[in-house]
Design a protein around this motif. Structure first.
Motif, mmCIF file in Angstrom:
data_model
loop_
_atom_site.group_PDB
_atom_site.id
_atom_site.type_symbol
_atom_site.label_atom_id
_atom_site.label_comp_id
_atom_site.label_asym_id
_atom_site.label_seq_id
_atom_site.Cartn_x
_atom_site.Cartn_y
_atom_site.Cartn_z
ATOM 1 N N LEU A 38 -16.462 -29.956 -3.906
ATOM 2 C CA LEU A 38 -16.608 -30.631 -2.335
ATOM 3 C C LEU A 38 -18.115 -30.799 -2.300
ATOM 4 N N ARG A 39 -19.001 -30.071 -2.925
ATOM 5 C CA ARG A 39 -20.454 -30.221 -2.672
ATOM 6 C C ARG A 39 -20.660 -31.661 -3.239
ATOM 7 N N LEU A 40 -20.102 -32.031 -4.617
ATOM 8 C CA LEU A 40 -20.549 -33.338 -5.198
ATOM 9 C C LEU A 40 -19.685 -34.368 -4.254
ATOM 10 N N LEU A 41 -18.659 -34.312 -3.691
ATOM 11 C CA LEU A 41 -18.214 -35.477 -3.027
ATOM 12 C C LEU A 41 -18.863 -35.604 -1.792
ATOM 13 N N THR A 42 -19.250 -34.534 -1.220
ATOM 14 C CA THR A 42 -20.216 -34.484 0.156
ATOM 15 C C THR A 42 -21.217 -35.478 -0.183
ATOM 16 N N ILE A 61 -37.515 -31.477 -6.920
ATOM 17 C CA ILE A 61 -36.740 -31.693 -5.646
ATOM 18 C C ILE A 61 -35.995 -30.235 -5.526
ATOM 19 N N ILE A 62 -35.003 -29.847 -6.542
ATOM 20 C CA ILE A 62 -34.507 -28.658 -6.449
ATOM 21 C C ILE A 62 -35.100 -27.272 -5.961
ATOM 22 N N ILE A 63 -36.508 -27.282 -6.446
ATOM 23 C CA ILE A 63 -37.245 -26.072 -5.814
ATOM 24 C C ILE A 63 -37.445 -26.272 -4.412
ATOM 25 N N ILE A 92 -27.813 -31.635 -1.105
ATOM 26 C CA ILE A 92 -29.024 -32.174 -0.917
ATOM 27 C C ILE A 92 -29.586 -32.881 -2.046
ATOM 28 N N VAL A 93 -29.822 -32.228 -3.281
ATOM 29 C CA VAL A 93 -30.464 -32.673 -4.330
ATOM 30 C C VAL A 93 -29.498 -33.910 -4.792
ATOM 31 N N SER A 94 -28.406 -33.585 -4.856
ATOM 32 C CA SER A 94 -27.417 -34.497 -5.568
ATOM 33 C C SER A 94 -27.348 -36.036 -4.658
ATOM 34 N N PHE A 95 -27.551 -35.746 -3.291
ATOM 35 C CA PHE A 95 -27.638 -36.692 -2.641
ATOM 36 C C PHE A 95 -29.116 -37.688 -2.750
#
Lengths: 249, 225
Positions: free
Chosen positions: A64-68, A109-111, A125-128
């Motif tokens: 779900l996170r990835l797809l969002t 970005i992750i931190i 957010i990071v993946s986006f």
């Protein structure tokens, strides 16, 4: 034709078996499950995981996170990329932002995201932030590579601007958009997992990867890694199938 | 009258035109003839507005509608043969008129059976014929043809030239036509402008009337090169 497809599949399977044998041999030589579990014990761990409810909740949450993040990057990447491809003003405005996004290390970005947001949405957010620049860059490049000769043809025949945007730019950029979508998906999976490891949301594949590291459960680490690889592979196959249908000319 | 007056045009360091003047008669077929690199395409591109002259002015093209047969077909690969022609007509006429017109011109270029084909499935010659049908079907005031029959086989070229003359005799639009082929020029044109030297100059203008002895004109043209 059909024979050659079957032969090809046999070849591919043999190659996979070959590498599993190599893995087994190295595992036997090391003979320490903590460093390198054998293929058999990894698969057994994976098999046992399939019977635990939490496995599905974790996989579902990560998916779900990835797809969002992915759909958001694709949608905004195409929309904003389109405008920037056509208008130099918007290109100049957005480009510095993209350069910064691309040059910033994922870990920073992750931190930063962990500090600023709730752990459940940090991976989104990071993946986006990692996928969006890929989509944007590809779309801009696609629009800018529209054949000048076709645009001249449109000018001669006095084609309305919005029809040029719809019927010439969009189709010209399509191959770039599809290749952007494929690479963004692969990167999306990797980044989502990495961000989950560091932000450990309630349910996620990354949280399990982190736990396996803490408890030195290398078998589980391998099993969860295989889950990510398989999910990434399947989603890419599905995406390619959908894209090839949409580009059938 | 369609005229280019006192035109200067430079490409990089090459001065293609220097105080260049040329006038084409309206409702006639004018042929621009001359060696490669002399600026024939640049002339028609300036007329159509694709290229701007550095200096000088172009008269007689205000509000004119153009159609253009380019050296290459310039088709949209993602649209079928029919849709490619429909694409240029959509803004100016209703669906039924478009359909009738497209069918008519596809028949003329002998591609009626190929209207649903995608450009990638066509040979180079077939794609060029689609581009010809598109240019003929578009109700333009000025038709520009830049070596339109290049790469077509002899019989088809002959047929298309006949069809072109038939169509032209009906609507008599202004045609600017570039070619390297003397026979083509003689057969289709009302007047031939022979260009030579750099910066380009009209070295001779030949008016062709039906009573002319074409062989004599041909010899005369050959002598110039």
């Amino acid at each position: 034709m059909k024979d050659s497809i079957i032969q090809n599949k046999i070849k591919k399977t043999l190659v996979i078996i070959f590498w599993i044998i190599i893995w087994e041999i190295i595992a036997l030589l090391i003979n320490k499950e903590v460093f390198l579990p054998s293929p058999f014990s990894t698969l057994k761990t994976l098999y046992n995981m399939l019977f635990v409810k939490e496995f599905y909740i974790s996989v579902g949450s990560s998916l779900l996170r990835l797809l969002t993040a992915y759909f958001l990057s694709c949608f905004l990447g195409i929309a904003i990329g389109y405008v920037c491809g056509i208008s130099n003003f918007f290109y100049q405005l957005i480009n510095p932002l993209i350069i910064v996004m691309r040059a910033t290390p994922v870990i920073s970005i992750i931190i930063l995201a962990i500090i600023m947001f709730h752990s459940n949405i940090v991976p989104v957010i990071v993946s986006f932030l990692m996928c969006f620049p890929i989509m944007w860059t590809n779309v801009v490049e696609g629009i800018r590579n529209t054949d000048e000769k076709l645009l001249q043809m449109c000018k001669i025949y006095n084609i309305k601007k919005w029809r040029i945007i719809k019927s010439v730019y969009l189709y010209s950029a399509l191959p770039y958009i599809t290749s952007g979508m494929i690479s963004a998906l692969g990167i999306g999976w990797k980044v989502t997992a990495a961000a989950e490891v560091l932000s450990f949301p309630d349910y996620s594949i990354g949280t399990h990867l982190y736990d396996s590291k803490i408890y030195l459960e290398t078998k589980e680490l391998f099993a969860w890694t295989i889950v990510v690889i398989i999910l990434s592979y399947i989603s890419e196959r599905i995406l390619k199938k959908i894209l090839s249908k949409s580009q059938n000319y | 009258m369609l005229s280019l007056q006192r035109i200067d045009k430079k490409f990089d360091s090459l001065q293609l035109f220097n105080n260049f003047n040329i006038s084409f008669e309206e409702n006639k077929i004018s042929c621009i003839f001359g060696p490669s690199g002399i600026g024939k395409t640049t002339i028609v591109n300036m007329v159509s507005g694709l290229v701007q002259p550095d200096n000088g002015r172009i008269l007689g093209t205000e509000n004119a509608k153009f159609s253009y047969i380019f050296q290459e077909p310039r088709l949209l690969e993602w649209y079928s043969v029919y849709e490619n022609i429909d694409f240029v007509l959509k803004d100016i006429m209703d669906e039924l008129s478009r359909k009738n017109l497209i069918d008519k011109y596809l028949k003329i270029v002998e591609l009626a059976d190929y209207k649903d084909y995608m450009p990638k499935k066509l040979s180079g010659g077939m794609a060029q014929r689609v581009s010809i049908a598109r240019a003929f079907a578009f109700p333009s005031d000025i038709l520009i043809m830049d070596e339109p029959f290049k790469g077509l086989d002899v019989k088809l070229k002959k047929d298309l030239m006949n069809s072109f003359l038939k169509i032209w005799n009906k609507d008599k639009r202004t045609v600017l036509f570039i070619t390297h082929d003397i026979d083509e020029a003689l057969e289709l044109s009302n007047s031939i402008y022979i260009l030579n030297e750099l910066p380009a100059k009209v070295v001779k203008k030949i008016e062709i009337t039906s009573t002319d002895n074409l062989n004599n004109i041909k010899d005369e043209m050959l002598k110039l090169f």
